[in-house]
Motif scaffolding. Structure first.
Motif, PDB file in Angstrom:
ATOM      1  N   TRP A  92       0.833  -1.200   0.000  1.00  0.00           N
ATOM      2  CA  TRP A  92       0.000   0.000   0.000  1.00  0.00           C
ATOM      3  C   TRP A  92       0.867   1.249   0.000  1.00  0.00           C
ATOM      4  CZ3 TRP A  92      -0.939   4.080   3.444  1.00  0.00           C
ATOM      5  CH2 TRP A  92      -2.114   4.817   3.199  1.00  0.00           C
ATOM      6  N   LYS A  93       0.429   2.251  -0.757  1.00  0.00           N
ATOM      7  CA  LYS A  93       1.164   3.515  -0.831  1.00  0.00           C
ATOM      8  C   LYS A  93       0.215   4.672  -0.571  1.00  0.00           C
ATOM      9  CE  LYS A  93       4.583   1.804  -4.163  1.00  0.00           C
ATOM     10  NZ  LYS A  93       5.195   1.988  -5.511  1.00  0.00           N
ATOM     11  N   LEU A  94       0.754   5.740  -0.026  1.00  0.00           N
ATOM     12  CA  LEU A  94      -0.024   6.934   0.248  1.00  0.00           C
ATOM     13  C   LEU A  94       0.163   7.927  -0.892  1.00  0.00           C
ATOM     14  CD1 LEU A  94      -1.833   8.352   2.344  1.00  0.00           C
ATOM     15  CD2 LEU A  94       0.236   9.340   3.339  1.00  0.00           C
ATOM     16  N   HIS A  95      -0.954   8.356  -1.480  1.00  0.00           N
ATOM     17  CA  HIS A  95      -0.914   9.288  -2.601  1.00  0.00           C
ATOM     18  C   HIS A  95      -1.538  10.632  -2.196  1.00  0.00           C
ATOM     19  CE1 HIS A  95       0.283   5.974  -5.198  1.00  0.00           C
ATOM     20  NE2 HIS A  95      -0.737   5.278  -4.734  1.00  0.00           N
ATOM     21  N   ILE A  96      -1.190  11.654  -2.938  1.00  0.00           N
ATOM     22  CA  ILE A  96      -1.713  12.993  -2.661  1.00  0.00           C
ATOM     23  C   ILE A  96      -3.233  13.011  -2.763  1.00  0.00           C
ATOM     24  CG2 ILE A  96      -1.769  15.380  -3.456  1.00  0.00           C
ATOM     25  CD1 ILE A  96       0.792  14.664  -2.071  1.00  0.00           C
ATOM     26  N   LYS A  97      -3.786  12.279  -3.720  1.00  0.00           N
ATOM     27  CA  LYS A  97      -5.230  12.267  -3.915  1.00  0.00           C
ATOM     28  C   LYS A  97      -5.974  11.740  -2.686  1.00  0.00           C
ATOM     29  CE  LYS A  97      -5.157  11.731  -8.958  1.00  0.00           C
ATOM     30  NZ  LYS A  97      -5.550  10.868 -10.103  1.00  0.00           N
ATOM     31  N   GLN A  98      -5.302  10.895  -1.904  1.00  0.00           N
ATOM     32  CA  GLN A  98      -5.961  10.314  -0.740  1.00  0.00           C
ATOM     33  C   GLN A  98      -6.191  11.340   0.369  1.00  0.00           C
ATOM     34  OE1 GLN A  98      -3.018   7.224  -0.250  1.00  0.00           O
ATOM     35  NE2 GLN A  98      -4.459   5.634  -0.863  1.00  0.00           N
ATOM     36  N   LEU A  99      -5.508  12.472   0.288  1.00  0.00           N
ATOM     37  CA  LEU A  99      -5.669  13.511   1.313  1.00  0.00           C
ATOM     38  C   LEU A  99      -7.074  14.104   1.317  1.00  0.00           C
ATOM     39  CD1 LEU A  99      -2.254  15.384   1.029  1.00  0.00           C
ATOM     40  CD2 LEU A  99      -2.945  13.676   2.715  1.00  0.00           C
ATOM     41  N   ARG A 100      -7.826  13.877   0.218  1.00  0.00           N
ATOM     42  CA  ARG A 100      -9.196  14.404   0.182  1.00  0.00           C
ATOM     43  C   ARG A 100     -10.074  13.767   1.251  1.00  0.00           C
ATOM     44  NH1 ARG A 100      -9.071  10.586  -3.943  1.00  0.00           N
ATOM     45  NH2 ARG A 100     -10.819   9.099  -3.951  1.00  0.00           N
ATOM     46  N   HIS A 101      -9.672  12.590   1.735  1.00  0.00           N
ATOM     47  CA  HIS A 101     -10.426  11.944   2.808  1.00  0.00           C
ATOM     48  C   HIS A 101     -10.354  12.741   4.106  1.00  0.00           C
ATOM     49  CE1 HIS A 101     -11.391   8.105   0.771  1.00  0.00           C
ATOM     50  NE2 HIS A 101     -10.266   8.331   0.111  1.00  0.00           N
ATOM     51  N   TYR A 102      -9.364  13.613   4.215  1.00  0.00           N
ATOM     52  CA  TYR A 102      -9.209  14.441   5.411  1.00  0.00           C
ATOM     53  C   TYR A 102      -9.831  15.826   5.223  1.00  0.00           C
ATOM     54  CZ  TYR A 102      -5.759  11.015   7.083  1.00  0.00           C
ATOM     55  OH  TYR A 102      -5.131   9.864   7.522  1.00  0.00           O
ATOM     56  N   TRP A 103     -10.826  15.940   4.352  1.00  0.00           N
ATOM     57  CA  TRP A 103     -11.370  17.252   3.998  1.00  0.00           C
ATOM     58  C   TRP A 103     -11.992  17.970   5.196  1.00  0.00           C
ATOM     59  CZ3 TRP A 103     -16.641  18.456   4.369  1.00  0.00           C
ATOM     60  CH2 TRP A 103     -17.503  17.381   4.594  1.00  0.00           C
ATOM     61  N   LEU A 104     -12.495  17.234   6.171  1.00  0.00           N
ATOM     62  CA  LEU A 104     -13.090  17.890   7.345  1.00  0.00           C
ATOM     63  C   LEU A 104     -12.049  18.584   8.226  1.00  0.00           C
ATOM     64  CD1 LEU A 104     -15.838  15.342   8.486  1.00  0.00           C
ATOM     65  CD2 LEU A 104     -16.185  17.625   7.541  1.00  0.00           C
ATOM     66  N   LEU A 105     -10.783  18.274   7.984  1.00  0.00           N
ATOM     67  CA  LEU A 105      -9.729  18.939   8.759  1.00  0.00           C
ATOM     68  C   LEU A 105      -9.676  20.442   8.490  1.00  0.00           C
ATOM     69  CD1 LEU A 105      -6.572  16.632   8.786  1.00  0.00           C
ATOM     70  CD2 LEU A 105      -7.769  17.597  10.753  1.00  0.00           C
ATOM     71  N   CYS A 106     -10.025  20.856   7.272  1.00  0.00           N
ATOM     72  CA  CYS A 106      -9.936  22.284   6.918  1.00  0.00           C
ATOM     73  C   CYS A 106     -10.871  23.139   7.772  1.00  0.00           C
ATOM     74  CB  CYS A 106     -10.235  22.465   5.428  1.00  0.00           C
ATOM     75  SG  CYS A 106      -8.986  21.710   4.361  1.00  0.00           S
ATOM     76  N   PRO A 107     -12.182  22.838   7.807  1.00  0.00           N
ATOM     77  CA  PRO A 107     -13.041  23.643   8.698  1.00  0.00           C
ATOM     78  C   PRO A 107     -12.698  23.438  10.172  1.00  0.00           C
ATOM     79  CG  PRO A 107     -14.275  21.813   7.728  1.00  0.00           C
ATOM     80  CD  PRO A 107     -12.978  21.895   7.011  1.00  0.00           C
ATOM     81  N   ALA A 108     -12.208  22.242  10.521  1.00  0.00           N
ATOM     82  CA  ALA A 108     -11.824  21.999  11.921  1.00  0.00           C
ATOM     83  C   ALA A 108     -10.661  22.885  12.331  1.00  0.00           C
ATOM     84  CB  ALA A 108     -11.467  20.525  12.113  1.00  0.00           C
ATOM     85  N   LEU A 109      -9.714  23.107  11.428  1.00  0.00           N
ATOM     86  CA  LEU A 109      -8.578  23.978  11.719  1.00  0.00           C
ATOM     87  C   LEU A 109      -9.013  25.443  11.844  1.00  0.00           C
ATOM     88  CD1 LEU A 109      -5.879  22.373   9.382  1.00  0.00           C
ATOM     89  CD2 LEU A 109      -5.907  22.361  11.888  1.00  0.00           C
TER      90      LEU A 109
END
Length: 409
Positions: A92-109
Protein backbone atom coordinates in the motif's frame (compact mmCIF):
# COMPACT_ATOMS: atom_id res chain seq x y z
CA UNK A 1 -10.15 17.36 40.82
CA UNK A 2 -10.23 14.64 38.18
CA UNK A 3 -11.49 11.15 38.89
CA UNK A 4 -8.47 9.06 40.04
CA UNK A 5 -9.71 6.03 38.10
CA UNK A 6 -10.09 8.07 34.92
CA UNK A 7 -6.65 9.61 35.51
CA UNK A 8 -5.08 6.16 35.90
CA UNK A 9 -6.73 4.95 32.69
CA UNK A 10 -5.55 8.03 30.80
CA UNK A 11 -1.98 7.51 31.98
CA UNK A 12 -2.08 3.91 30.73
CA UNK A 13 -3.42 5.14 27.38
CA UNK A 14 -0.68 7.74 27.08
CA UNK A 15 1.95 5.14 27.93
CA UNK A 16 0.59 2.78 25.27
CA UNK A 17 0.58 5.53 22.67
CA UNK A 18 4.11 6.66 23.56
CA UNK A 19 5.38 3.10 23.17
CA UNK A 20 3.51 2.23 19.96
CA UNK A 21 3.67 5.39 17.84
CA UNK A 22 7.51 5.61 17.57
CA UNK A 23 7.67 1.92 16.60
CA UNK A 24 5.01 2.39 13.93
CA UNK A 25 6.70 5.52 12.56
CA UNK A 26 10.00 3.63 12.22
CA UNK A 27 8.24 0.74 10.49
CA UNK A 28 6.42 3.22 8.28
CA UNK A 29 9.69 3.99 6.50
CA UNK A 30 9.50 0.56 4.83
CA UNK A 31 5.82 -0.31 5.23
CA UNK A 32 3.74 2.81 4.64
CA UNK A 33 0.50 1.28 5.98
CA UNK A 34 1.92 1.69 9.49
CA UNK A 35 1.80 5.50 9.18
CA UNK A 36 -2.02 5.90 9.25
CA UNK A 37 -2.12 3.53 12.22
CA UNK A 38 0.41 5.75 14.02
CA UNK A 39 -1.70 8.84 13.21
CA UNK A 40 -4.84 7.10 14.50
CA UNK A 41 -3.21 6.13 17.80
CA UNK A 42 -1.60 9.55 18.23
CA UNK A 43 -4.93 11.33 17.66
CA UNK A 44 -6.63 9.03 20.18
CA UNK A 45 -3.88 9.67 22.70
CA UNK A 46 -4.28 13.44 22.39
CA UNK A 47 -8.07 13.22 22.70
CA UNK A 48 -7.78 11.01 25.78
CA UNK A 49 -5.93 13.77 27.66
CA UNK A 50 -8.98 16.05 27.82
CA UNK A 51 -10.07 15.59 31.45
CA UNK A 52 -6.46 15.39 32.65
CA UNK A 53 -5.44 18.68 31.06
CA UNK A 54 -8.66 20.37 32.16
CA UNK A 55 -8.11 19.50 35.83
CA UNK A 56 -4.31 19.52 36.21
CA UNK A 57 -3.18 22.07 33.61
CA UNK A 58 -6.00 24.62 33.24
CA UNK A 59 -3.63 27.30 31.90
CA UNK A 60 -2.88 25.08 28.92
CA UNK A 61 -6.47 24.07 28.25
CA UNK A 62 -7.07 26.76 25.59
CA UNK A 63 -4.18 25.46 23.51
CA UNK A 64 -5.21 21.87 24.18
CA UNK A 65 -8.78 22.37 22.93
CA UNK A 66 -7.48 24.08 19.80
CA UNK A 67 -5.08 21.21 19.11
CA UNK A 68 -7.38 18.34 20.08
CA UNK A 69 -10.47 19.35 18.10
CA UNK A 70 -8.93 18.64 14.64
CA UNK A 71 -7.73 15.27 15.94
CA UNK A 72 -11.31 14.00 15.80
CA UNK A 73 -11.23 14.29 12.02
CA UNK A 74 -7.98 12.36 11.72
CA UNK A 75 -9.54 9.21 13.21
CA UNK A 76 -11.87 7.99 10.45
CA UNK A 77 -9.61 8.46 7.41
CA UNK A 78 -6.54 7.11 9.23
CA UNK A 79 -8.38 3.97 10.34
CA UNK A 80 -9.69 3.44 6.81
CA UNK A 81 -6.23 3.78 5.26
CA UNK A 82 -4.80 1.29 7.76
CA UNK A 83 -7.50 -1.29 6.96
CA UNK A 84 -7.07 -0.61 3.25
CA UNK A 85 -3.33 -1.27 3.51
CA UNK A 86 -3.84 -4.34 5.68
CA UNK A 87 -6.24 -5.93 3.18
CA UNK A 88 -4.46 -4.86 -0.01
CA UNK A 89 -3.04 -7.46 -2.39
CA UNK A 90 -0.01 -5.28 -3.11
CA UNK A 91 2.17 -2.96 -0.99
CA UNK A 92 0.00 0.00 0.00
CA UNK A 93 1.16 3.51 -0.83
CA UNK A 94 -0.02 6.93 0.25
CA UNK A 95 -0.91 9.29 -2.60
CA UNK A 96 -1.71 12.99 -2.66
CA UNK A 97 -5.23 12.27 -3.91
CA UNK A 98 -5.96 10.31 -0.74
CA UNK A 99 -5.67 13.51 1.31
CA UNK A 100 -9.20 14.40 0.18
CA UNK A 101 -10.43 11.94 2.81
CA UNK A 102 -9.21 14.44 5.41
CA UNK A 103 -11.37 17.25 4.00
CA UNK A 104 -13.09 17.89 7.34
CA UNK A 105 -9.73 18.94 8.76
CA UNK A 106 -9.94 22.28 6.92
CA UNK A 107 -13.04 23.64 8.70
CA UNK A 108 -11.82 22.00 11.92
CA UNK A 109 -8.58 23.98 11.72
CA UNK A 110 -10.52 27.20 11.16
CA UNK A 111 -12.51 26.47 14.31
CA UNK A 112 -9.23 25.81 16.14
CA UNK A 113 -7.96 29.25 15.16
CA UNK A 114 -11.20 30.77 16.48
CA UNK A 115 -10.74 28.88 19.77
CA UNK A 116 -7.20 30.22 20.18
CA UNK A 117 -8.37 33.81 19.91
CA UNK A 118 -11.32 33.46 22.27
CA UNK A 119 -11.20 35.59 25.42
CA UNK A 120 -10.37 33.37 28.37
CA UNK A 121 -13.72 33.95 30.08
CA UNK A 122 -15.67 32.90 26.97
CA UNK A 123 -13.45 29.86 26.50
CA UNK A 124 -14.07 28.91 30.12
CA UNK A 125 -17.82 29.35 29.68
CA UNK A 126 -17.91 27.12 26.59
CA UNK A 127 -15.39 24.38 27.35
CA UNK A 128 -15.12 24.20 31.13
CA UNK A 129 -18.30 25.52 32.74
CA UNK A 130 -20.34 24.50 29.66
CA UNK A 131 -22.71 27.35 30.36
CA UNK A 132 -24.80 29.56 28.13
CA UNK A 133 -23.10 32.08 25.90
CA UNK A 134 -24.74 35.21 24.49
CA UNK A 135 -21.98 36.72 22.43
CA UNK A 136 -22.87 36.31 18.69
CA UNK A 137 -19.37 35.09 17.78
CA UNK A 138 -19.44 32.54 20.61
CA UNK A 139 -22.86 31.29 19.52
CA UNK A 140 -21.57 30.84 15.97
CA UNK A 141 -18.56 28.95 17.34
CA UNK A 142 -20.68 26.63 19.48
CA UNK A 143 -23.08 25.91 16.61
CA UNK A 144 -20.13 25.31 14.28
CA UNK A 145 -18.64 22.80 16.72
CA UNK A 146 -21.96 20.96 17.06
CA UNK A 147 -22.36 20.82 13.25
CA UNK A 148 -18.82 19.53 12.88
CA UNK A 149 -19.49 16.85 15.50
CA UNK A 150 -22.54 15.70 13.53
CA UNK A 151 -20.43 15.60 10.35
CA UNK A 152 -17.83 13.63 12.27
CA UNK A 153 -20.50 11.12 13.28
CA UNK A 154 -21.54 10.74 9.63
CA UNK A 155 -17.92 10.30 8.60
CA UNK A 156 -17.30 7.66 11.28
CA UNK A 157 -20.47 5.75 10.36
CA UNK A 158 -19.51 5.77 6.68
CA UNK A 159 -15.95 4.70 7.52
CA UNK A 160 -17.08 1.75 9.64
CA UNK A 161 -19.51 0.68 6.91
CA UNK A 162 -16.69 0.76 4.34
CA UNK A 163 -14.46 -1.24 6.68
CA UNK A 164 -17.07 -3.99 7.10
CA UNK A 165 -17.54 -4.15 3.34
CA UNK A 166 -13.78 -4.20 2.76
CA UNK A 167 -13.23 -6.99 5.29
CA UNK A 168 -15.97 -9.13 3.71
CA UNK A 169 -14.39 -8.74 0.26
CA UNK A 170 -10.93 -9.41 1.70
CA UNK A 171 -12.00 -12.68 3.35
CA UNK A 172 -13.55 -13.87 0.11
CA UNK A 173 -10.35 -12.90 -1.65
CA UNK A 174 -8.33 -15.00 0.80
CA UNK A 175 -10.35 -18.06 -0.19
CA UNK A 176 -9.42 -17.49 -3.81
CA UNK A 177 -5.71 -17.37 -2.99
CA UNK A 178 -4.87 -19.54 0.05
CA UNK A 179 -5.80 -23.00 1.25
CA UNK A 180 -5.37 -22.10 4.92
CA UNK A 181 -6.51 -18.73 6.21
CA UNK A 182 -5.66 -18.93 9.91
CA UNK A 183 -4.17 -15.68 11.23
CA UNK A 184 -5.15 -13.91 8.00
CA UNK A 185 -8.89 -13.38 8.38
CA UNK A 186 -8.53 -10.38 10.76
CA UNK A 187 -11.30 -11.63 13.04
CA UNK A 188 -10.01 -9.32 15.75
CA UNK A 189 -10.92 -6.40 13.50
CA UNK A 190 -14.65 -7.18 13.95
CA UNK A 191 -14.34 -6.64 17.70
CA UNK A 192 -12.19 -3.58 17.20
CA UNK A 193 -14.73 -1.93 14.91
CA UNK A 194 -17.47 -2.65 17.46
CA UNK A 195 -15.36 -1.10 20.24
CA UNK A 196 -14.53 1.91 18.06
CA UNK A 197 -18.20 2.49 17.24
CA UNK A 198 -19.15 2.19 20.93
CA UNK A 199 -16.36 4.54 22.06
CA UNK A 200 -17.16 7.22 19.50
CA UNK A 201 -20.88 7.00 20.19
CA UNK A 202 -20.33 7.26 23.95
CA UNK A 203 -18.07 10.28 23.47
CA UNK A 204 -20.60 12.03 21.26
CA UNK A 205 -23.49 11.33 23.63
CA UNK A 206 -21.45 12.65 26.56
CA UNK A 207 -20.67 15.88 24.69
CA UNK A 208 -24.26 16.50 23.65
CA UNK A 209 -25.77 15.47 26.98
CA UNK A 210 -23.44 17.76 28.91
CA UNK A 211 -24.29 20.70 26.64
CA UNK A 212 -28.02 20.13 26.15
CA UNK A 213 -29.03 18.57 29.46
CA UNK A 214 -26.20 19.84 31.69
CA UNK A 215 -25.53 16.29 32.89
CA UNK A 216 -23.77 13.15 31.70
CA UNK A 217 -26.06 10.37 30.47
CA UNK A 218 -23.19 7.88 30.63
CA UNK A 219 -20.43 7.58 33.20
CA UNK A 220 -17.23 9.15 31.91
CA UNK A 221 -15.33 6.16 33.32
CA UNK A 222 -17.02 3.98 30.73
CA UNK A 223 -15.77 6.22 27.96
CA UNK A 224 -12.23 6.11 29.37
CA UNK A 225 -12.32 2.31 29.69
CA UNK A 226 -13.56 1.92 26.13
CA UNK A 227 -10.85 4.27 24.88
CA UNK A 228 -8.23 2.19 26.65
CA UNK A 229 -9.60 -1.02 25.15
CA UNK A 230 -9.73 0.61 21.72
CA UNK A 231 -6.15 1.85 21.77
CA UNK A 232 -4.69 -1.26 23.41
CA UNK A 233 -6.35 -3.67 20.97
CA UNK A 234 -5.30 -1.75 17.87
CA UNK A 235 -1.77 -1.14 19.16
CA UNK A 236 -1.34 -4.80 20.15
CA UNK A 237 -2.73 -6.39 17.00
CA UNK A 238 -1.47 -3.60 14.75
CA UNK A 239 2.13 -4.22 15.78
CA UNK A 240 1.74 -7.96 15.16
CA UNK A 241 -0.51 -8.08 12.10
CA UNK A 242 0.88 -8.24 8.58
CA UNK A 243 -1.02 -7.89 5.29
CA UNK A 244 -2.64 -11.27 4.62
CA UNK A 245 -2.58 -11.17 0.83
CA UNK A 246 1.05 -10.12 0.37
CA UNK A 247 2.89 -13.39 0.78
CA UNK A 248 5.36 -13.25 -2.08
CA UNK A 249 7.39 -10.81 -4.10
CA UNK A 250 5.09 -9.94 -7.00
CA UNK A 251 7.83 -9.19 -9.53
CA UNK A 252 9.62 -12.48 -8.83
CA UNK A 253 6.38 -14.41 -9.23
CA UNK A 254 5.63 -12.71 -12.53
CA UNK A 255 9.10 -13.54 -13.88
CA UNK A 256 8.71 -17.16 -12.81
CA UNK A 257 5.29 -17.34 -14.40
CA UNK A 258 6.58 -15.87 -17.66
CA UNK A 259 9.42 -18.40 -17.88
CA UNK A 260 7.10 -21.29 -16.98
CA UNK A 261 4.49 -20.26 -19.52
CA UNK A 262 7.04 -19.88 -22.32
CA UNK A 263 8.19 -23.46 -21.77
CA UNK A 264 4.69 -24.89 -21.75
CA UNK A 265 3.28 -26.07 -25.11
CA UNK A 266 0.05 -27.56 -23.81
CA UNK A 267 -1.62 -24.33 -22.87
CA UNK A 268 -1.00 -22.70 -26.30
CA UNK A 269 -1.82 -18.98 -26.06
CA UNK A 270 -4.03 -19.15 -22.99
CA UNK A 271 -1.12 -18.80 -20.59
CA UNK A 272 0.78 -16.15 -22.58
CA UNK A 273 -2.21 -13.81 -22.71
CA UNK A 274 -2.26 -13.36 -18.93
CA UNK A 275 1.21 -14.37 -17.77
CA UNK A 276 1.81 -10.98 -16.20
CA UNK A 277 -1.52 -11.24 -14.37
CA UNK A 278 -1.66 -7.48 -13.87
CA UNK A 279 1.13 -7.35 -11.30
CA UNK A 280 0.03 -10.57 -9.64
CA UNK A 281 -3.40 -9.36 -8.60
CA UNK A 282 -6.33 -11.76 -8.30
CA UNK A 283 -8.66 -9.41 -6.47
CA UNK A 284 -10.87 -8.25 -9.35
CA UNK A 285 -11.73 -11.64 -10.79
CA UNK A 286 -15.32 -10.91 -11.69
CA UNK A 287 -14.31 -7.94 -13.85
CA UNK A 288 -11.39 -9.79 -15.42
CA UNK A 289 -13.56 -12.77 -16.34
CA UNK A 290 -15.70 -10.52 -18.53
CA UNK A 291 -12.64 -9.73 -20.65
CA UNK A 292 -11.02 -13.14 -20.36
CA UNK A 293 -10.09 -15.10 -23.48
CA UNK A 294 -10.47 -18.39 -21.61
CA UNK A 295 -12.89 -20.67 -23.49
CA UNK A 296 -14.90 -23.60 -22.18
CA UNK A 297 -12.63 -26.20 -23.79
CA UNK A 298 -9.51 -24.55 -22.36
CA UNK A 299 -11.12 -24.29 -18.92
CA UNK A 300 -11.95 -28.01 -18.97
CA UNK A 301 -8.35 -28.83 -19.86
CA UNK A 302 -7.11 -26.69 -16.98
CA UNK A 303 -9.59 -28.37 -14.61
CA UNK A 304 -8.34 -31.81 -15.65
CA UNK A 305 -4.74 -30.71 -15.28
CA UNK A 306 -5.05 -29.28 -11.76
CA UNK A 307 -7.11 -32.26 -10.59
CA UNK A 308 -4.51 -34.65 -12.01
CA UNK A 309 -1.59 -32.92 -10.29
CA UNK A 310 -3.49 -32.82 -6.99
CA UNK A 311 -4.13 -36.56 -7.33
CA UNK A 312 -0.62 -37.53 -8.39
CA UNK A 313 1.56 -35.11 -6.40
CA UNK A 314 -0.78 -34.66 -3.42
CA UNK A 315 -0.14 -30.93 -3.31
CA UNK A 316 -2.99 -30.53 -0.83
CA UNK A 317 -0.74 -32.00 1.90
CA UNK A 318 1.19 -28.71 1.85
CA UNK A 319 -0.42 -26.65 4.60
CA UNK A 320 0.87 -23.45 2.95
CA UNK A 321 -0.36 -24.27 -0.55
CA UNK A 322 -1.47 -21.13 -2.37
CA UNK A 323 -2.87 -20.27 -5.77
CA UNK A 324 0.53 -18.95 -6.81
CA UNK A 325 2.24 -22.21 -5.84
CA UNK A 326 -0.28 -24.28 -7.79
CA UNK A 327 0.02 -21.94 -10.78
CA UNK A 328 3.79 -22.30 -10.73
CA UNK A 329 3.56 -26.11 -10.68
CA UNK A 330 1.16 -26.37 -13.63
CA UNK A 331 2.59 -23.37 -15.53
CA UNK A 332 -0.81 -21.71 -15.94
CA UNK A 333 -1.82 -18.18 -15.10
CA UNK A 334 -3.23 -17.84 -11.54
CA UNK A 335 -6.11 -15.83 -12.97
CA UNK A 336 -7.02 -18.65 -15.39
CA UNK A 337 -6.89 -21.22 -12.59
CA UNK A 338 -9.07 -19.04 -10.40
CA UNK A 339 -11.55 -18.51 -13.23
CA UNK A 340 -11.65 -22.24 -13.92
CA UNK A 341 -12.29 -23.04 -10.26
CA UNK A 342 -15.05 -20.45 -9.94
CA UNK A 343 -16.82 -20.99 -13.26
CA UNK A 344 -16.09 -24.60 -14.28
CA UNK A 345 -15.78 -26.33 -10.89
CA UNK A 346 -18.07 -23.87 -9.05
CA UNK A 347 -15.80 -23.40 -6.04
CA UNK A 348 -13.00 -21.17 -4.83
CA UNK A 349 -9.41 -22.25 -4.31
CA UNK A 350 -9.90 -22.70 -0.54
CA UNK A 351 -12.81 -25.13 -0.98
CA UNK A 352 -11.09 -26.91 -3.87
CA UNK A 353 -8.02 -27.79 -1.80
CA UNK A 354 -10.05 -28.64 1.31
CA UNK A 355 -12.15 -31.02 -0.76
CA UNK A 356 -9.02 -33.01 -1.53
CA UNK A 357 -7.90 -32.85 2.08
CA UNK A 358 -11.24 -34.12 3.38
CA UNK A 359 -11.15 -36.93 0.83
CA UNK A 360 -7.74 -38.00 2.15
CA UNK A 361 -8.90 -37.61 5.75
CA UNK A 362 -11.93 -39.88 5.31
CA UNK A 363 -9.79 -42.96 4.72
CA UNK A 364 -7.66 -42.20 7.76
CA UNK A 365 -10.71 -41.62 9.95
CA UNK A 366 -12.29 -44.89 8.83
CA UNK A 367 -9.00 -46.71 9.56
CA UNK A 368 -9.35 -45.36 13.13
CA UNK A 369 -5.60 -45.40 13.72
CA UNK A 370 -4.88 -41.78 14.68
CA UNK A 371 -6.47 -38.92 16.60
CA UNK A 372 -8.56 -36.40 14.71
CA UNK A 373 -5.97 -33.66 15.34
CA UNK A 374 -3.14 -35.77 13.93
CA UNK A 375 -5.19 -36.64 10.86
CA UNK A 376 -6.06 -32.97 10.35
CA UNK A 377 -2.40 -31.96 10.42
CA UNK A 378 -1.37 -34.86 8.17
CA UNK A 379 -3.78 -33.90 5.39
CA UNK A 380 -2.77 -30.22 5.36
CA UNK A 381 -4.93 -28.39 7.90
CA UNK A 382 -3.28 -26.02 10.37
CA UNK A 383 -5.84 -26.30 13.14
CA UNK A 384 -8.41 -28.72 14.53
CA UNK A 385 -11.17 -26.11 14.35
CA UNK A 386 -10.71 -25.40 10.64
CA UNK A 387 -10.64 -29.16 9.95
CA UNK A 388 -13.91 -29.72 11.83
CA UNK A 389 -15.58 -26.86 10.00
CA UNK A 390 -14.45 -28.04 6.57
CA UNK A 391 -15.27 -31.68 7.32
CA UNK A 392 -18.79 -30.81 8.52
CA UNK A 393 -19.35 -28.63 5.47
CA UNK A 394 -18.22 -31.41 3.10
CA UNK A 395 -19.83 -34.48 4.74
CA UNK A 396 -22.58 -33.06 6.95
CA UNK A 397 -21.01 -34.87 9.93
CA UNK A 398 -18.22 -34.23 12.40
CA UNK A 399 -15.19 -36.55 12.12
CA UNK A 400 -16.35 -38.47 15.21
CA UNK A 401 -19.86 -38.88 13.82
CA UNK A 402 -18.45 -40.00 10.47
CA UNK A 403 -16.24 -42.59 12.18
CA UNK A 404 -19.15 -43.97 14.26
CA UNK A 405 -21.46 -44.02 11.24
CA UNK A 406 -18.94 -45.99 9.18
CA UNK A 407 -18.27 -48.46 12.02
CA UNK A 408 -21.95 -49.44 12.05
CA UNK A 409 -21.89 -50.51 8.40
Amino acid sequence: MSDPIVTAIIMIIVGQVCLSVPLLLMRGVKTVMNLPLAFFLLANGILALNSLVKSLFPDWYVIYTAVSFPMLFVLGPSLWFYVEGLTSDKPWKLHIKQLRHYWLLCPALLISVMILFLPIEIHTAIFIEEGDVKDPLSIVLVLSILVMLLLWLVQCTFTLFRIFHRLAAYRQQLKNVFSNNENKELKWMNWFVFIAASTWLFSLVIVFSSNLFESYIFNIRVEAALSLLLIWSLAHFGLLQKPGLIEHDVEVINKEMQSDVKGNNEGNNEENNTSNNKDGKVASQAKKYQRSALGEEQANRIADKINAIMQEDKLYLDANLSLQKLASRVAISPNYISQTLNETLSMNFFDFVNQWRIKAAKAKIIANEDTVLKIALEVGFNARSSFYKAFKQETGKTPSEFRKHDSRK
